[in-house]
Design an enzyme around this catalytic site. Sequence first.
Site, short mmCIF file in Angstrom:
data_model
loop_
_atom_site.label_atom_id
_atom_site.label_comp_id
_atom_site.label_asym_id
_atom_site.label_seq_id
_atom_site.Cartn_x
_atom_site.Cartn_y
_atom_site.Cartn_z
CB SER A 91 -0.08 0.35 5.29
OG SER A 91 -1.10 0.15 6.23
CG HIS B 20 4.64 -1.94 4.45
ND1 HIS B 20 5.05 -2.36 5.69
CD2 HIS B 20 3.28 -1.91 4.51
CE1 HIS B 20 3.99 -2.55 6.47
NE2 HIS B 20 2.91 -2.30 5.76
CG ASP C 9 -2.95 -5.18 4.52
OD1 ASP C 9 -2.94 -6.40 4.27
OD2 ASP C 9 -2.11 -4.64 5.27
#
Length: 281
Positions: free
Chosen positions: A102, A19, A166
């Site tokens: 995110s 992040h 991700d």
Amino acid sequence: MLSYQHTYHAGNHADVLKHIILGDVVAAMQKKSTPMFLFDAFASRGIYDLTSVEALKNCEFNTGIGKLWPLKDQSNPLGITRWFRLIKRENLDNTFNRFPGSTALLASMLREDDRLAACDLHPQEFEGLRHSINSSRKLALHKRDAFEALGALLPPKEKRGVVFIDPSYEDKSEYQKVAETISATYPHFRAGVYVIWYPLLPAARHHELFKAFKRSAIRNILRVELDCGNSFPDMQMHGSGMLIVNPPWHAKQDIQSSLHWINKYLTDGAGKTHFSWLVPE
Ligand SMILES: C[S@@+](CC[C@H](N)C(=O)[O-])C[C@H]1O[C@@H](n2cnc3c(N)ncnc32)[C@H](O)[C@@H]1O
């Protein structure tokens, strides 16, 4: 196969790295005033409840945000300050229950004319995402396969943007699949910045990802990695990294400062960092 739920892992050392570095990349792109498109291809829930049964099962957040909160040092790199401000905003009652993921991070960074799209295919995770993130004119949520969506949503009309990849890598074939899908997408959006997260696990399958990218036609790939060594012996995942295709020039200094800071505070400096070209320009 969709059994993975990120709440079990929320706030761990890998989330801290991904992040903060993702925020550094987006902030560097925003040094230009022209609008851009942000794409969170594997979004999960947006906000994670750290008091939930899932998060408390292994308390992985104690290897990450739990080690850092509350932040005492005042002279932090910009990326750290930005990230802490976001976490504070999610916990205005001074509790430490809500951990922004995110999509929450990217949503918080949107400017007036930027756009964000976030995808998750898992029905429960997508419900969680819809519940925690408000869709709007500039923010679209998709219950959709990320690999398919990459082809469908790119290139964006803005012609510039950041694509965040991700996956859970539960299926071993995903390392190859990520590299193959980005390689197929890249010719249609060469100006894009692609940020690809990977875990460091005993099987070391991230090398398959590296090999596949080295074989591809894509150049200009930065490797940013933190191996936490033996800092967290109860966890299989001993570190993580990000490959950044076309890293914005302005981001490099900020990423290095953030990486150094994360290593200092998460592993007391005992971890090993990588900041190097996987594939040069
Ligand atoms: C590691 S988690 C994402 C965490 C999130 N990016 C964050 O930082 O807060 C991976 C997510 O990808 C989703 N996922 C897995 N395969 C997918 C696919 N093919 N398409 C879309 N989502 C997928 C999973 O349901 C899971 O929620």
